[in-house]
Design a protein around this motif. Structure first.
Motif, PDB file in Angstrom:
ATOM      1  N   MET A 141       0.848  -1.196   0.000  1.00 37.92           N
ATOM      2  CA  MET A 141       0.000   0.000   0.000  1.00 37.92           C
ATOM      3  C   MET A 141       0.880   1.241   0.000  1.00 37.92           C
ATOM      4  O   MET A 141       1.941   1.268   0.635  1.00 37.92           O
ATOM      5  N   SER A 142       0.393   2.289  -0.703  1.00 41.38           N
ATOM      6  CA  SER A 142       1.133   3.561  -0.746  1.00 41.38           C
ATOM      7  C   SER A 142       0.170   4.677  -1.119  1.00 41.38           C
ATOM      8  O   SER A 142      -0.864   4.438  -1.763  1.00 41.38           O
ATOM      9  N   PHE A 143       0.500   5.908  -0.719  1.00 37.56           N
ATOM     10  CA  PHE A 143      -0.264   7.055  -1.191  1.00 37.56           C
ATOM     11  C   PHE A 143       0.037   7.274  -2.667  1.00 37.56           C
ATOM     12  O   PHE A 143       1.193   7.183  -3.104  1.00 37.56           O
TER      13      PHE A 143
ATOM     14  N   SER B  82      -7.802  11.951  -0.629  1.00 36.62           N
ATOM     15  CA  SER B  82      -6.489  11.315  -0.554  1.00 36.62           C
ATOM     16  C   SER B  82      -6.639   9.876  -1.019  1.00 36.62           C
ATOM     17  O   SER B  82      -7.582   9.182  -0.618  1.00 36.62           O
ATOM     18  N   VAL B  83      -5.724   9.434  -1.851  1.00 36.16           N
ATOM     19  CA  VAL B  83      -5.885   8.122  -2.477  1.00 36.16           C
ATOM     20  C   VAL B  83      -4.767   7.184  -2.042  1.00 36.16           C
ATOM     21  O   VAL B  83      -3.584   7.486  -2.213  1.00 36.16           O
ATOM     22  N   ILE B  84      -5.180   6.049  -1.486  1.00 35.78           N
ATOM     23  CA  ILE B  84      -4.228   4.987  -1.150  1.00 35.78           C
ATOM     24  C   ILE B  84      -4.312   3.922  -2.236  1.00 35.78           C
ATOM     25  O   ILE B  84      -5.393   3.403  -2.544  1.00 35.78           O
ATOM     26  N   LYS B  85      -3.173   3.630  -2.821  1.00 38.25           N
ATOM     27  CA  LYS B  85      -3.070   2.570  -3.822  1.00 38.25           C
ATOM     28  C   LYS B  85      -2.824   1.252  -3.095  1.00 38.25           C
ATOM     29  O   LYS B  85      -1.842   1.107  -2.368  1.00 38.25           O
ATOM     30  N   ILE B  86      -3.731   0.297  -3.288  1.00 33.43           N
ATOM     31  CA  ILE B  86      -3.645  -0.993  -2.612  1.00 33.43           C
ATOM     32  C   ILE B  86      -3.407  -2.066  -3.672  1.00 33.43           C
ATOM     33  O   ILE B  86      -4.309  -2.408  -4.450  1.00 33.43           O
ATOM     34  N   GLU B  87      -2.199  -2.574  -3.722  1.00 32.94           N
ATOM     35  CA  GLU B  87      -1.846  -3.620  -4.681  1.00 32.94           C
ATOM     36  C   GLU B  87      -2.135  -4.983  -4.042  1.00 32.94           C
ATOM     37  O   GLU B  87      -1.682  -5.270  -2.928  1.00 32.94           O
TER      38      GLU B  87
ATOM     39  N   ALA C  56       3.776   8.183  -3.558  1.00 31.43           N
ATOM     40  CA  ALA C  56       4.271   6.811  -3.337  1.00 31.43           C
ATOM     41  C   ALA C  56       4.728   6.580  -1.902  1.00 31.43           C
ATOM     42  O   ALA C  56       5.428   5.609  -1.616  1.00 31.43           O
ATOM     43  N   GLY C  57       4.311   7.458  -0.987  1.00 27.23           N
ATOM     44  CA  GLY C  57       4.683   7.302   0.418  1.00 27.23           C
ATOM     45  C   GLY C  57       4.048   6.066   1.038  1.00 27.23           C
ATOM     46  O   GLY C  57       2.924   5.682   0.715  1.00 27.23           O
TER      47      GLY C  57
ATOM     48  N   LEU D  34      -4.968  14.230   6.559  1.00 22.81           N
ATOM     49  CA  LEU D  34      -4.903  13.645   5.226  1.00 22.81           C
ATOM     50  C   LEU D  34      -4.046  14.526   4.317  1.00 22.81           C
ATOM     51  O   LEU D  34      -4.061  15.755   4.430  1.00 22.81           O
ATOM     52  N   PRO D  35      -3.306  13.936   3.403  1.00 25.87           N
ATOM     53  CA  PRO D  35      -2.451  14.752   2.529  1.00 25.87           C
ATOM     54  C   PRO D  35      -3.224  15.599   1.524  1.00 25.87           C
ATOM     55  O   PRO D  35      -2.690  16.578   1.004  1.00 25.87           O
TER      56      PRO D  35
END
Length: 443
Positions: free
Chosen positions: A386-388, A430-435, A392-393, A424-425
């Motif tokens: 997971m990352s923002f 704010s979007v979290i990328k969940i692979e 990419a944080g 929240l950024p």
């Protein structure tokens, strides 16, 4: 010729990938500045409307700037009102004198628009009204919308509606033959008995498909923003269109057919409360609201087309430009969570929405969390990383003590201390990328 959902889905692949477009309502009605329905609402005669035709001279018209604004905002296609209900043509039709080349500007503005949109690498769309309040053979007295609907002078008027249909079909043929590839043809609209074959719809669509086999078409030969049409049934008409066009409302679960399968759809929405230019309408929706509506549409397997109404000189209002600029900033960092994305097949989270592209889930978080963020529908074993999205944080699966009471649930956390609350950024979303490890589906 047959029509099926498989054919519709194949034709609309690019449309469903791109998700976001610009609508442009513009014509001589921009001069009075009271909306594109001004003639109908005020029951204005052709004679009293004529001064706007005589004065139309948008010397600051620059469709290249429109296209650049759209592209920067993350829009992938544009749709311009080539002809609205008042019958005025922004293109050089050989079937009428009521056209832009006979106004002081004296140029085919559709041709310039098409070239500008293509030059920015965007898809080209044109809106065409099935209704025409200027044509002598369009129904007037007791029509639902015509400006002369209550005028007794037209009570016994004899018209030749077939002559009108010939005229309308000829103009559509001009649209689909004179400007190269047209990617979207946006008809508007059907009502009461004026629906389907009343427009000679099968004949019309066969002609359009002959010239433009790849064009995608809305559903308004059968309905309006109030309905879906045969596209959601087990008997899809040839003229059903390729997508449903809800207006000013987001369907609560997207739009599905009788089998529960998603149908292509697109929300059409204004920035303020008017489609066409109205200098007195300052009730603009906040950019935050509009961006979140785009996210909501994508989460429900839909598109959004956002309208601008240029003024009589050809300028998009500054309030609209400010909204587009906010879209540009957000989309620049988060477009991956929009393009190519759709329904996640997971429980809707309380803090916002999920979108999905194959084995990647995007968590669009609207609401400031208190401590770790609950990820409904996901398990720790589903998640690879997971990352923002914006930087990419790192975002981690939470092991905080205060989640121990919820052993079967999955939480995310960011920041230095797991149980602290961090801003929240992004205030909009704010979007979290969940692979994901592999394919999953929710309830």
């Amino acid at each position: 010729m047959i029509n099926s959902l498989d054919m519709i889905n194949k034709k609309t692949e690019w449309f469903r990938h791109d998700r976001f477009g610009m609508f442009i309502h513009w014509g001589i009605y921009s001069i009075p500045g009271k909306g594109e329905w001004y003639r109908s609402h005020q029951k204005v005669s052709i004679e009293d409307y004529q001064p706007y035709f005589d004065a139309f001279n948008p010397t600051q018209y620059n469709p290249k700037e429109w296209a650049k604004l759209a592209k920067a905002a993350g829009m992938k296609y544009m749709v311009l009102t080539a002809k609205h209900h008042d019958g005025f043509c922004l293109f050089d039709s050989k079937y009428t004198d009521y056209k832009v080349t006979n106004t002081p500007i004296g140029r085919d503005l559709v041709a310039e628009y098409v070239d500008a949109v293509r030059s920015e690498g965007l898809k080209v769309g044109l809106y065409f009204s099935l209704i025409d309040w200027h044509h002598k053979d369009y129904p007037k007295y007791k029509d639902l919308n015509h400006p002369m609907r209550d005028n007794e002078d037209y009570k016994d008027e004899e018209i030749d509606f077939e002559n009108y249909l010939d005229y309308m079909h000829h103009q559509v043929e001009e649209i689909v033959t004179n400007y190269g590839q047209i990617d979207i043809l946006w008809f508007d609209y059907s009502y009461e008995e004026m629906v389907g074959e009343k427009w000679r719809a099968t004949e019309l669509i066969k002609m359009v498909r002959k010239h433009q086999p790849n064009v995608i078409i809305d559903n308004r030969l059968e309905t309006s923003g109030e309905g879906f049409g045969s596209i959601v049934t087990d008997a899809i008409n040839l003229y059903s269109g390729d997508f449903v066009s809800p207006e000013q409302i987001v369907p609560h679960e997207g739009i599905r057919n009788y089998k529960g399968e998603f149908i292509p759809w697109e929300l059409c929405i204004t920035m303020n409360n008017n489609w066409a230019y109205n200098p007195n309408d300052h009730l603009y929706k906040p950019a935050k609201v509009l961006i979140r509506k785009l996210i909501e549409c994508v989460s429900k397997n839909g598109n959004m087309i956002l309208n601008v109404g240029p003024d009589a000189l050809g300028n998009i209002p500054q309030d609209s430009i400010a909204i587009l600029d906010t879209f540009a900033t957000w989309m620049n960092q988060h477009q991956e969570a929009i393009y190519g994305c759709g329904y996640a097949d997971l429980v809707k989270p309380e803090w916002g929405y999920y979108t999905r592209n194959n084995n990647t889930i995007y968590a669009h978080i609207f609401e400031q969390p208190i401590g770790p963020i609950y990820l409904p529908g996901l398990k720790e074993t589903d998640i690879k990383r997971m990352s923002f999205l914006h930087d990419a944080g790192e975002v981690k699966i939470s092991k905080s003590w205060n989640t121990n009471a919820f052993k079967d649930l999955c939480f995310a956390q960011y920041g230095d201390v797991d149980h602290f609350t961090y801003p929240l950024p992004n205030d909009i979303a704010s979007v979290i990328k969940i692979e994901l490890v592999g394919d999953i589906s929710g309830d």
